[in-house]
Motif scaffolding. Structure first.
Motif, PDB file in Angstrom:
ATOM      1  N   GLY A   1       0.794  -1.270   0.037  1.00  0.00           N
ATOM      2  CA  GLY A   1       0.075   0.104   0.042  1.00  0.00           C
ATOM      3  C   GLY A   1       0.860   1.301  -0.007  1.00  0.00           C
ATOM      4  N   ALA A   2       2.147   1.403   0.248  1.00  0.00           N
ATOM      5  CA  ALA A   2       3.008   2.275   0.390  1.00  0.00           C
ATOM      6  C   ALA A   2       4.402   2.132  -0.373  1.00  0.00           C
ATOM      7  CB  ALA A   2       3.328   2.855   1.565  1.00  0.00           C
ATOM      8  N   PHE A   3       5.051   3.032  -1.018  1.00  0.00           N
ATOM      9  CA  PHE A   3       6.006   2.727  -1.807  1.00  0.00           C
ATOM     10  C   PHE A   3       7.149   4.057  -1.495  1.00  0.00           C
ATOM     11  CE2 PHE A   3       9.067   3.433  -5.303  1.00  0.00           C
ATOM     12  CZ  PHE A   3       9.466   2.265  -5.637  1.00  0.00           C
ATOM     13  N   ALA A   4       8.464   3.540  -1.283  1.00  0.00           N
ATOM     14  CA  ALA A   4       9.119   4.783  -0.954  1.00  0.00           C
ATOM     15  C   ALA A   4      10.560   4.152  -1.764  1.00  0.00           C
ATOM     16  CB  ALA A   4       9.678   5.204   0.498  1.00  0.00           C
ATOM     17  N   CYS A   5      11.122   5.424  -2.266  1.00  0.00           N
ATOM     18  CA  CYS A   5      12.777   4.881  -2.919  1.00  0.00           C
ATOM     19  C   CYS A   5      13.464   6.182  -2.870  1.00  0.00           C
ATOM     20  CB  CYS A   5      12.645   4.263  -4.148  1.00  0.00           C
ATOM     21  SG  CYS A   5      12.229   5.349  -5.467  1.00  0.00           S
ATOM     22  N   PHE A   6      14.878   5.970  -2.991  1.00  0.00           N
ATOM     23  CA  PHE A   6      15.967   6.987  -2.831  1.00  0.00           C
ATOM     24  C   PHE A   6      16.583   7.020  -4.058  1.00  0.00           C
ATOM     25  CE2 PHE A   6      20.207   8.641  -1.861  1.00  0.00           C
ATOM     26  CZ  PHE A   6      19.759   9.882  -1.613  1.00  0.00           C
ATOM     27  N   ALA A   7      16.518   8.165  -4.867  1.00  0.00           N
ATOM     28  CA  ALA A   7      17.294   8.483  -6.009  1.00  0.00           C
ATOM     29  C   ALA A   7      18.709   9.194  -5.723  1.00  0.00           C
ATOM     30  CB  ALA A   7      16.428   9.241  -7.184  1.00  0.00           C
ATOM     31  N   PRO A   8      19.766   8.349  -5.733  1.00  0.00           N
ATOM     32  CA  PRO A   8      21.043   9.120  -5.477  1.00  0.00           C
ATOM     33  C   PRO A   8      21.585  10.392  -6.304  1.00  0.00           C
ATOM     34  CG  PRO A   8      21.306   7.035  -5.650  1.00  0.00           C
ATOM     35  CD  PRO A   8      19.951   7.092  -6.151  1.00  0.00           C
ATOM     36  N   TYR A   9      20.950  10.543  -7.506  1.00  0.00           N
ATOM     37  CA  TYR A   9      21.289  11.475  -8.463  1.00  0.00           C
ATOM     38  C   TYR A   9      20.418  12.689  -8.153  1.00  0.00           C
ATOM     39  CZ  TYR A   9      21.956  14.377 -12.547  1.00  0.00           C
ATOM     40  OH  TYR A   9      22.127  15.456 -13.414  1.00  0.00           O
ATOM     41  N   GLY A  10      20.728  13.733  -7.408  1.00  0.00           N
ATOM     42  CA  GLY A  10      20.097  14.685  -6.865  1.00  0.00           C
ATOM     43  C   GLY A  10      19.509  14.638  -5.499  1.00  0.00           C
ATOM     44  N   GLU A  11      19.359  13.415  -5.128  1.00  0.00           N
ATOM     45  CA  GLU A  11      19.267  13.071  -3.554  1.00  0.00           C
ATOM     46  C   GLU A  11      17.842  13.362  -3.338  1.00  0.00           C
ATOM     47  OE1 GLU A  11      22.006  15.767  -3.467  1.00  0.00           O
ATOM     48  OE2 GLU A  11      23.310  14.138  -4.017  1.00  0.00           O
ATOM     49  N   HIS A  12      16.969  12.710  -3.854  1.00  0.00           N
ATOM     50  CA  HIS A  12      15.484  12.602  -3.953  1.00  0.00           C
ATOM     51  C   HIS A  12      14.832  11.392  -3.361  1.00  0.00           C
ATOM     52  CE1 HIS A  12      14.810  16.255  -6.525  1.00  0.00           C
ATOM     53  NE2 HIS A  12      16.062  15.838  -6.867  1.00  0.00           N
ATOM     54  N   LEU A  13      14.163  11.533  -2.368  1.00  0.00           N
ATOM     55  CA  LEU A  13      13.417  10.542  -1.706  1.00  0.00           C
ATOM     56  C   LEU A  13      11.891  10.497  -2.094  1.00  0.00           C
ATOM     57  CD1 LEU A  13      13.265   8.264   0.571  1.00  0.00           C
ATOM     58  CD2 LEU A  13      12.762   9.873   2.215  1.00  0.00           C
ATOM     59  N   TRP A  14      11.597   9.591  -2.840  1.00  0.00           N
ATOM     60  CA  TRP A  14      10.183   9.443  -3.333  1.00  0.00           C
ATOM     61  C   TRP A  14       9.295   8.627  -2.357  1.00  0.00           C
ATOM     62  CZ3 TRP A  14       8.746  11.653  -8.054  1.00  0.00           C
ATOM     63  CH2 TRP A  14       9.605  12.268  -8.898  1.00  0.00           C
TER      64      TRP A  14
END
Length: 135
Positions: A50-63
């Protein structure tokens, strides 16, 4: 909208410990609503999906994404071993995400978990993720 599952960084998957020495940023993160995370993003769903999170190292974005129609996502994160953010509740709406723009040095890292909540009631959580900011 469907999000794909993404593997965590190898050191976390193998039980290894990453150690970095870098101060946590004092700047508050900025947030904006967004459609979906980029392909180079490390994280996963809550156990019930029911929930999703991920971290994109390029630009340091937590989704943080809402993947359950009756609940909302909650994320808890710490940068460079610093204090945990507390359970941050987000209400992007089913199928939508929130993009949290962080400021982490290339030598830094983030630890985070994602959960699915119904109001203030915990429904399902995830395992702990640790991802290097240098990708």
């Amino acid at each position: 909208m469907q999000f794909r599952r993404i593997a965590t960084v190898g050191a976390v998957a193998t039980g290894g410990v990453l150690t970095f020495v870098a101060p946590a940023s004092a700047a508050a993160p900025s947030m904006q609503a967004a459609a979906s995370p980029p392909s180079a993003c490390y994280g996963d769903y809550s156990y019930d999906g029911g929930a999703f999170a991920c971290f994109a190292p390029y630009g340091e974005h937590l989704w943080v994404c809402d993947t359950g129609s009756n609940h909302h996502p909650v994320v808890n994160y710490a940068i460079n071993g610093g204090s945990w953010s507390g359970n941050k509740h987000y209400y992007p709406g089913y199928g939508n995400c929130v993009d949290i723009d962080l400021d982490i040095a290339e030598t830094g890292y983030i630890r985070f978990t994602v959960a699915n909540y119904e109001g203030s009631t915990f429904v399902s959580g995830s395992r702990l993720f640790e991802v290097s900011a240098d990708g």
